[in-house]
Design a protein around this motif. Structure first.
Motif, PDB file in Angstrom:
ATOM      1  N   LEU A 330       0.834  -1.201   0.000  1.00  0.00           N
ATOM      2  CA  LEU A 330       0.000   0.000   0.000  1.00  0.00           C
ATOM      3  C   LEU A 330       0.874   1.259   0.000  1.00  0.00           C
ATOM      4  O   LEU A 330       0.875   2.036   0.949  1.00  0.00           O
ATOM      5  N   PHE A 331       1.592   1.484  -1.115  1.00  0.00           N
ATOM      6  CA  PHE A 331       2.506   2.625  -1.180  1.00  0.00           C
ATOM      7  C   PHE A 331       1.780   3.954  -0.997  1.00  0.00           C
ATOM      8  O   PHE A 331       2.349   4.912  -0.464  1.00  0.00           O
ATOM      9  N   GLU A 332       0.533   4.035  -1.438  1.00  0.00           N
ATOM     10  CA  GLU A 332      -0.186   5.315  -1.346  1.00  0.00           C
ATOM     11  C   GLU A 332      -0.469   5.731   0.083  1.00  0.00           C
ATOM     12  O   GLU A 332      -0.853   6.885   0.342  1.00  0.00           O
ATOM     13  N   VAL A 333      -0.270   4.828   1.050  1.00  0.00           N
ATOM     14  CA  VAL A 333      -0.469   5.223   2.441  1.00  0.00           C
ATOM     15  C   VAL A 333       0.534   6.304   2.842  1.00  0.00           C
ATOM     16  O   VAL A 333       0.247   7.142   3.706  1.00  0.00           O
ATOM     17  N   LEU A 334       1.688   6.345   2.182  1.00  0.00           N
ATOM     18  CA  LEU A 334       2.687   7.378   2.485  1.00  0.00           C
ATOM     19  C   LEU A 334       2.209   8.747   1.990  1.00  0.00           C
ATOM     20  O   LEU A 334       2.433   9.768   2.649  1.00  0.00           O
ATOM     21  N   ILE A 335       1.536   8.764   0.824  1.00  0.00           N
ATOM     22  CA  ILE A 335       0.953  10.021   0.338  1.00  0.00           C
ATOM     23  C   ILE A 335      -0.170  10.447   1.272  1.00  0.00           C
ATOM     24  O   ILE A 335      -0.320  11.628   1.606  1.00  0.00           O
ATOM     25  N   PHE A 336      -0.960   9.464   1.706  1.00  0.00           N
ATOM     26  CA  PHE A 336      -2.041   9.748   2.652  1.00  0.00           C
ATOM     27  C   PHE A 336      -1.486  10.390   3.921  1.00  0.00           C
ATOM     28  O   PHE A 336      -2.035  11.391   4.415  1.00  0.00           O
ATOM     29  N   ASP A 337      -0.405   9.848   4.460  1.00  0.00           N
ATOM     30  CA  ASP A 337       0.177  10.389   5.692  1.00  0.00           C
ATOM     31  C   ASP A 337       0.589  11.848   5.515  1.00  0.00           C
ATOM     32  O   ASP A 337       0.349  12.687   6.391  1.00  0.00           O
ATOM     33  N   LEU A 338       1.217  12.163   4.377  1.00  0.00           N
ATOM     34  CA  LEU A 338       1.645  13.544   4.127  1.00  0.00           C
ATOM     35  C   LEU A 338       0.437  14.478   4.023  1.00  0.00           C
ATOM     36  O   LEU A 338       0.433  15.583   4.580  1.00  0.00           O
ATOM     37  N   LEU A 339      -0.603  14.026   3.314  1.00  0.00           N
ATOM     38  CA  LEU A 339      -1.799  14.857   3.148  1.00  0.00           C
ATOM     39  C   LEU A 339      -2.510  15.064   4.478  1.00  0.00           C
ATOM     40  O   LEU A 339      -2.978  16.163   4.779  1.00  0.00           O
ATOM     41  N   ILE A 340      -2.601  14.008   5.295  1.00  0.00           N
ATOM     42  CA  ILE A 340      -3.339  14.123   6.552  1.00  0.00           C
ATOM     43  C   ILE A 340      -2.599  15.044   7.520  1.00  0.00           C
ATOM     44  O   ILE A 340      -3.219  15.808   8.275  1.00  0.00           O
TER      45      ILE A 340
END
Length: 372
Positions: A330-340
């Motif tokens: 789930l690589f997009e979880v890292l983008i999610f973390d930055l956005l959140i």
């Protein structure tokens, strides 16, 4: 040496927190799948507040109109605009439930969804009520399982939301929010009485609704589930998160994602759960460590951040596989973390969110008023 000792301790704590989150969700999901159904029929009024449509609207409507709980239910589609494109879908829907379609302008002091719910309750004929958002579907047994919990274990039952059918990056990031982060908040209330839920699907009887103040009591809240759960706990009522519902997403725009992340962050900040607050702050600390490594040009900090990222990826991927049945990194979880993190800090200065085409100002307690 000091860096490695502190870093090793942090990695152990981080791993424990991620393991705790996984175990919380893993155990709770298994429990939600094993809820029995009621063995006697009671008529239910299913109220769906609707605004707009998408590619999944018709199928979602069908799942609620064809519940298998031993009899004929009533399903009420409650709109706020005469020209809503979903009205035609509701009119043409073939369902085994009795069907009503109502249209009322937004009631003064209410947000759009709560206004639709309010009028839906006024038109409902049965004692057992289920509020179900228009973008949710379920299997044929949600009503039967909710009835079982209402008869035996709860005064209020929230559906457990699983987000699915993600067709682009932004929708997958949004699914991360629900299927990993918010699911972690809800999971404890599956195994024992809780104090919160997500208002995508809620079941209760009229007596309970009256006790918590009716729809009027949460007419302008950002998170109706949080309000209902808190009020119920204060009154000594039993709250459970129970049968699963699903919310297919399809494609999502970046702006819609940011609107939804903003609502989620404002909801989390108003929840005031110390354990959950500590848990999620630890999960996101790798971002700060990585930035510190850049500023200080410190190799141990880079290594520490890298190990934290790997733990985050492994944990998120394991939870995703458990929730959706699909295995992938789930690589997009890292983008999610930055956005959140970005939305979290922005929320200190910008407490506005767009919902249903209307912009609202959100108070510290999660109440909303139209931004005029």
């Amino acid at each position: 040496m000091m860096y490695w000792i502190i870093g090793g301790g942090f990695i152990i704590i981080n791993a424990f927190v991620l393991y705790l989150l996984y175990q919380r969700i893993n155990t709770s999901l298994d429990a939600s799948l094993n809820i029995p159904e009621i063995n006697k029929y009671k008529p239910i009024s299913i109220i769906k507040p609707v605004w707009g449509k998408d590619e999944f609207t018709e199928e979602n409507f069908k799942t609620w109109g064809n519940q298998k709980n031993g009899g004929i239910n009533e399903i009420i589609f409650s709109f706020q605009e005469e020209n809503d494109p979903a009205i035609e879908i509701a009119k043409n829907l073939k369902t085994q439930s009795k069907k009503k379609i109502i249209v009322n302008a937004i009631k003064e002091g209410f947000n759009g969804k709560m206004s639709n719910l309010y009028y839906g309750v006024q038109h409902a004929n049965n004692d057992i009520l289920i509020f179900s958002d228009s973008d949710t579907g379920t299997d044929a047994y949600f009503c039967g399982k909710s009835l079982y919990l209402l008869e035996n274990a709860a005064d209020i039952v929230f559906g457990l939301p699983i987000h699915c059918k993600t067709d682009n990056l932004w929708s997958r990031i949004f699914a991360n929010l629900y299927n990993i982060e918010i699911l972690g908040f809800l999971a404890p209330a599956i195994l024992k009485n809780g104090d919160t839920g997500i208002g995508l699907a809620v079941a209760m009887n009229r007596k309970t609704l009256k006790k918590i103040g009716g729809v009027e009591a949460f007419k302008n809240t950002l998170a109706d589930g949080r309000y209902i759960g808190r009020k119920a706990k204060d009154l000594g009522l039993r709250v459970k998160v129970g049968p699963q519902i699903y919310s297919p997403i399809g494609n999502m725009s970046y702006q819609l994602l940011m609107d939804k992340l903003t609502r989620a962050v404002l909801f989390e900040k108003s929840k005031e759960s110390l354990l959950d607050t500590i848990m999620y702050r630890i999960i996101y600390t790798y971002i700060g460590i990585f930035l510190a490594g850049i500023i200080m040009l410190n190799i141990p900090l880079f290594i520490l951040a890298t190990l934290s990222v790997l733990l985050r990826l492994i944990s998120a991927s394991m939870i995703w596989a458990k929730v959706t049945g699909k295995k992938r990194i789930l690589f997009e979880v890292l983008i999610f973390d930055l956005l959140i993190i970005y939305v979290y800090f922005k929320s200190f200065f910008h407490k506005k969110t767009n919902w249903g085409g209307i912009q609202y100002i959100v108070s510290e307690k999660g109440d909303m008023k139209v931004d005029k």
